[in-house]
Design an enzyme around this catalytic site. Structure first.
Site, short mmCIF file in Angstrom:
data_model
loop_
_atom_site.label_atom_id
_atom_site.label_comp_id
_atom_site.label_asym_id
_atom_site.label_seq_id
_atom_site.Cartn_x
_atom_site.Cartn_y
_atom_site.Cartn_z
N GLY A 18 0.84 -1.19 0.00
CA GLY A 18 0.00 0.00 0.00
C GLY A 18 0.87 1.23 0.00
O GLY A 18 2.09 1.16 0.23
N GLN B 123 3.43 9.91 1.41
CA GLN B 123 4.72 9.21 1.29
C GLN B 123 5.49 9.63 0.03
O GLN B 123 6.71 9.40 -0.04
CB GLN B 123 4.52 7.68 1.27
CG GLN B 123 4.06 7.13 2.61
CD GLN B 123 3.93 5.62 2.55
OE1 GLN B 123 2.89 5.10 2.14
NE2 GLN B 123 4.98 4.92 2.92
N CYS C 189 6.97 -0.69 6.36
CA CYS C 189 6.52 0.54 5.70
C CYS C 189 7.61 0.98 4.74
O CYS C 189 8.79 0.98 5.10
CB CYS C 189 6.23 1.62 6.74
SG CYS C 189 5.69 3.18 6.02
N LEU C 190 7.22 1.37 3.53
CA LEU C 190 8.20 1.81 2.54
C LEU C 190 8.92 3.08 3.00
O LEU C 190 10.00 3.38 2.52
CB LEU C 190 7.52 2.05 1.19
CG LEU C 190 6.90 0.78 0.56
CD1 LEU C 190 6.12 1.14 -0.70
CD2 LEU C 190 7.97 -0.26 0.26
N HIS D 26 -3.10 1.09 8.52
CA HIS D 26 -1.72 1.57 8.34
C HIS D 26 -1.69 2.73 7.34
O HIS D 26 -1.09 3.78 7.63
CB HIS D 26 -0.84 0.40 7.86
CG HIS D 26 0.57 0.79 7.54
ND1 HIS D 26 1.65 0.32 8.25
CD2 HIS D 26 1.08 1.63 6.58
CE1 HIS D 26 2.76 0.86 7.75
NE2 HIS D 26 2.45 1.64 6.74
N GLU D 27 -2.34 2.54 6.18
CA GLU D 27 -2.28 3.58 5.15
C GLU D 27 -2.99 4.86 5.59
O GLU D 27 -2.50 5.96 5.34
CB GLU D 27 -2.87 3.07 3.82
CG GLU D 27 -2.11 1.89 3.21
CD GLU D 27 -0.62 2.08 3.13
OE1 GLU D 27 -0.15 3.23 2.96
OE2 GLU D 27 0.10 1.07 3.24
N HIS E 4 -1.12 7.25 7.78
CA HIS E 4 -0.21 8.18 7.10
C HIS E 4 -0.87 9.53 6.85
O HIS E 4 -0.20 10.56 6.83
CB HIS E 4 0.24 7.60 5.75
CG HIS E 4 1.35 6.59 5.83
ND1 HIS E 4 2.63 6.93 6.25
CD2 HIS E 4 1.40 5.27 5.55
CE1 HIS E 4 3.41 5.85 6.20
NE2 HIS E 4 2.68 4.83 5.79
NI NI Z 1 3.51 2.92 5.49
#
Ligand code: NI
Length: 180
Positions: free
Chosen positions: A46, A51, A103-104, A145-146, A149
């Site tokens: 995701g 991000q 997480c990226l 999670h997304e 952000h």
């Molecule tokens: Ni993340």
């Protein structure tokens, strides 16, 4: 176009993102296309707009092939490919579940995070069509999670047991593509 992914420590990841006034606008479609290019290039489950440095309430997650599984999360249930603009989450019931997250924006690390086990979410897609679902398990985890952000929250801020937080290649040496 593949965009640079901001990493933890960048203050833009801590900001509260703004609602999208017109989900059908061409610049939102272009943003989402860039988000998919960036997520696919990084093998992510995701991605949220902040991000890539865009402070708007847009998240994407899941896979076009419902049977595909992410090599980074081989045990996770399949999640349908979803574009969610201006999402709203409502927990169903009091249960929380622990599960591993990465997480990226926090490359190389994994941690166990408690999340609502079940929830209802709603938002709109690029055509302004309402998306409303009740989900549980990994699907519920990814959405939480997304959407975190969008409120400037990174998963390490949700960790309660720091003995379950560390480098992916140390804790999961066999995991494919374990660089984030
Ligand atoms: Ni993340």
């Amino acid at each position: 176009m593949i965009r640079d992914i901001l990493r933890m420590g960048d203050p833009r990841l801590l900001e509260t993102s703004k609602r999208v006034a017109d989900p059908g606008a061409p610049e939102i479609r272009a943003l989402v296309a860039d988000m998919f290019d960036t997520m696919h290039a990084a093998n992510g489950a995701g991605l949220a707009a902040p991000q890539i440095g865009v402070g708007l309430r847009v998240v994407i997650f899941g896979y076009r092939d419902a049977n595909a599984r992410n090599p980074r999360y081989p045990d996770a249930d399949p999640v349908p490919e979803t574009i969610l603009i201006n999402p709203e989450l409502t927990a169903i019931g009091p249960e929380f579940e622990d599960g591993w997250e990465g997480c990226l924006s926090v490359p190389g690390l994994r941690g166990v995070v408690p999340r609502h086990a079940r929830l209802r979410y709603r938002g709109v897609d690029l055509d302004g069509q309402l998306i409303e679902r009740e989900v549980s398990g990994f699907h519920a985890r990814v959405v939480q999670h997304e959407c975190d952000h969008l409120d400037g929250i990174l998963y390490p801020m949700r960790i309660t047991d720091f003995t379950l937080f560390g480098y992916t290649d140390v804790m999961f040496p066999g995991l494919a593509d374990a660089d984030d």
